[in-house]
Design a protein around this motif. Structure first.
Motif, PDB file in Angstrom:
ATOM      1  N   MET A 135       8.673 -16.983 -11.875  1.00 39.90           N
ATOM      2  CA  MET A 135       8.508 -17.450 -10.496  1.00 39.90           C
ATOM      3  C   MET A 135       7.921 -16.320  -9.661  1.00 39.90           C
ATOM      4  SD  MET A 135       9.375 -20.575 -10.409  1.00 39.90           S
ATOM      5  CE  MET A 135       9.058 -20.749  -8.658  1.00 39.90           C
ATOM      6  N   SER A 136       6.802 -16.602  -9.026  1.00 37.13           N
ATOM      7  CA  SER A 136       6.158 -15.599  -8.172  1.00 37.13           C
ATOM      8  C   SER A 136       6.367 -15.933  -6.687  1.00 37.13           C
ATOM      9  CB  SER A 136       4.676 -15.462  -8.532  1.00 37.13           C
ATOM     10  OG  SER A 136       4.094 -16.715  -8.776  1.00 37.13           O
ATOM     11  N   VAL A 137       7.291 -16.861  -6.427  1.00 35.27           N
ATOM     12  CA  VAL A 137       7.876 -17.112  -5.093  1.00 35.27           C
ATOM     13  C   VAL A 137       9.335 -17.476  -5.368  1.00 35.27           C
ATOM     14  CG1 VAL A 137       5.733 -18.004  -4.048  1.00 35.27           C
ATOM     15  CG2 VAL A 137       7.369 -19.605  -5.074  1.00 35.27           C
ATOM     16  N   ASN A 138      10.150 -17.486  -4.318  1.00 32.03           N
ATOM     17  CA  ASN A 138      11.513 -17.999  -4.508  1.00 32.03           C
ATOM     18  C   ASN A 138      11.435 -19.507  -4.649  1.00 32.03           C
ATOM     19  OD1 ASN A 138      13.470 -15.714  -4.386  1.00 32.03           O
ATOM     20  ND2 ASN A 138      12.271 -15.305  -2.550  1.00 32.03           N
ATOM     21  N   PRO A 139      12.091 -20.080  -5.685  1.00 39.50           N
ATOM     22  CA  PRO A 139      11.924 -21.506  -5.942  1.00 39.50           C
ATOM     23  C   PRO A 139      12.461 -22.365  -4.804  1.00 39.50           C
ATOM     24  CG  PRO A 139      13.684 -20.592  -7.301  1.00 39.50           C
ATOM     25  CD  PRO A 139      13.005 -19.433  -6.628  1.00 39.50           C
ATOM     26  N   GLY A 140      11.820 -23.497  -4.581  1.00 42.72           N
ATOM     27  CA  GLY A 140      12.315 -24.456  -3.588  1.00 42.72           C
ATOM     28  C   GLY A 140      11.231 -25.054  -2.703  1.00 42.72           C
ATOM     29  N   PHE A 141      10.127 -24.341  -2.520  1.00 44.23           N
ATOM     30  CA  PHE A 141       9.105 -24.823  -1.587  1.00 44.23           C
ATOM     31  C   PHE A 141       7.710 -24.459  -2.092  1.00 44.23           C
ATOM     32  CE2 PHE A 141      12.981 -23.933   0.674  1.00 44.23           C
ATOM     33  CZ  PHE A 141      13.180 -25.088   1.416  1.00 44.23           C
ATOM     34  N   VAL A 172       3.126 -18.852 -14.881  1.00 48.55           N
ATOM     35  CA  VAL A 172       3.477 -18.266 -13.583  1.00 48.55           C
ATOM     36  C   VAL A 172       3.358 -19.346 -12.509  1.00 48.55           C
ATOM     37  CG1 VAL A 172       3.104 -16.328 -12.002  1.00 48.55           C
ATOM     38  CG2 VAL A 172       2.448 -16.099 -14.399  1.00 48.55           C
ATOM     39  N   ASP A 173       4.337 -19.321 -11.575  1.00 48.95           N
ATOM     40  CA  ASP A 173       4.477 -20.423 -10.606  1.00 48.95           C
ATOM     41  C   ASP A 173       4.775 -19.874  -9.211  1.00 48.95           C
ATOM     42  OD1 ASP A 173       5.056 -22.812  -9.334  1.00 48.95           O
ATOM     43  OD2 ASP A 173       6.831 -23.280 -10.552  1.00 48.95           O
ATOM     44  N   GLY A 174       3.882 -20.170  -8.268  1.00 48.67           N
ATOM     45  CA  GLY A 174       4.130 -19.835  -6.869  1.00 48.67           C
ATOM     46  C   GLY A 174       3.048 -18.965  -6.272  1.00 48.67           C
ATOM     47  N   GLY A 175       2.392 -19.473  -5.233  1.00 48.67           N
ATOM     48  CA  GLY A 175       1.376 -18.689  -4.532  1.00 48.67           C
ATOM     49  C   GLY A 175       0.137 -18.392  -5.356  1.00 48.67           C
ATOM     50  N   VAL A 176      -0.102 -19.232  -6.360  1.00 52.16           N
ATOM     51  CA  VAL A 176      -1.268 -18.990  -7.219  1.00 52.16           C
ATOM     52  C   VAL A 176      -2.528 -19.537  -6.554  1.00 52.16           C
ATOM     53  CG1 VAL A 176      -2.376 -19.596  -9.417  1.00 52.16           C
ATOM     54  CG2 VAL A 176       0.039 -18.934  -9.380  1.00 52.16           C
ATOM     55  N   ASN A 177      -3.558 -18.697  -6.485  1.00 55.91           N
ATOM     56  CA  ASN A 177      -4.890 -19.112  -6.026  1.00 55.91           C
ATOM     57  C   ASN A 177      -5.910 -18.345  -6.862  1.00 55.91           C
ATOM     58  OD1 ASN A 177      -5.121 -16.485  -4.899  1.00 55.91           O
ATOM     59  ND2 ASN A 177      -4.164 -17.176  -2.991  1.00 55.91           N
TER      60      ASN A 177
END
Ligand code: DX5
Ligand code: ZN
Length: 214
Positions: A135-141, A172-177
């Motif tokens: 997780m590359s952000v805190n999970p939930g949003f 990897v999950d979160g803030g990916v662009n």
């Protein structure tokens, strides 16, 4: 690069065109984020919604369970026809047993770690899992900014996998662009999850292709 668009950022009032876009695209999976309001401070969707999604979606399902006691839901995830079942390391008291049960149900087992959970906690499970989801952000949003430290965690996980008999893929999950995705590709990621980068893009299919080409 393999890409798993996250349905969390799609228009829930009109999912069929979103799923048809995914079917047409170069996406490798569809990422489904299940939240229970206990493990994470949000609630997303559950099995009745995913059953209908599975009927329309032609991509393999990558189910990410952000819920307590995920081992209770293995047969329901299997009944969706999911390819990957991701459970959180932090949510499983008996993680090894959970991974074994996911395998017995005929699915690939993924173990997910939150931003504050070290890669070293996976040392004794790494040869038994098919995938690690960082997780590359805190999970939930959806839509949160990328936590830069995640790039170092991907590189550390790559070294751990390459130094063992593990065949685990790194997701990897979160803030990916396109920018963060490039850094993650260089660090050794195999699969990128992207929600807002895909679904909020003027051309979602092109956004998927951009990530696939990293
Ligand atoms: C967050 C979910 C993610 C989310 C990512 O808890 O696990 O899959 O959809 O969204 P973006 O790509 O917008 O950060
Ligand atoms: Zn997710």
């Amino acid at each position: 690069m393999k890409v798993s668009p996250s349905l969390l950022s799609a228009n829930f009032a009109n999912l069929t065109p979103e799923l048809e876009m995914i079917n047409r695209s170069q996406a490798d999976y569809l990422h489904l984020d299940v939240m229970d309001g206990v493990f994470v401070p949000n609630i997303s969707f559950g099995f009745p919604v995913m059953k209908d999604v599975a009927k329309v979606c032609r991509k393999p399902l990558d189910v990410h369970l952000m819920i307590v006691e995920p081992q209770k839901w293995i047969s329901q995830v299997r009944d969706l026809g999911a390819e990957i079942m991701n459970v959180h390391q932090e949510a499983c008291l008996h993680l090894h047993s959970c991974v074994q049960q996911i395998h017995r149900a005929g699915m690939k087992a993924g173990v997910t770690i939150c931003p504050a959970t070290p890669v070293s906690t996976l040392v004794d499970i790494i040869e038994d899992v098919d995938l690690v989801l960082i997780m590359s952000v805190n999970p939930g949003f959806g839509g949160q900014p990328f936590i830069e430290h995640s790039v170092k965690k991907v590189a550390e996980l790559r070294r751990l996998i390459d130094s063992t008999r593990s065949h685990a893929l790194i997701e990897v999950d979160g803030g990916v662009n396109a920018e963060t995705g490039k850094q993650l590709a260089e660090a050794g990621a195999d699969i990128l999850v992207a929600g807002s980068y895909v679904f909020k893009a003027p051309d979602p299919e092109a956004a998927i292709t951009t990530l696939c080409n990293l």
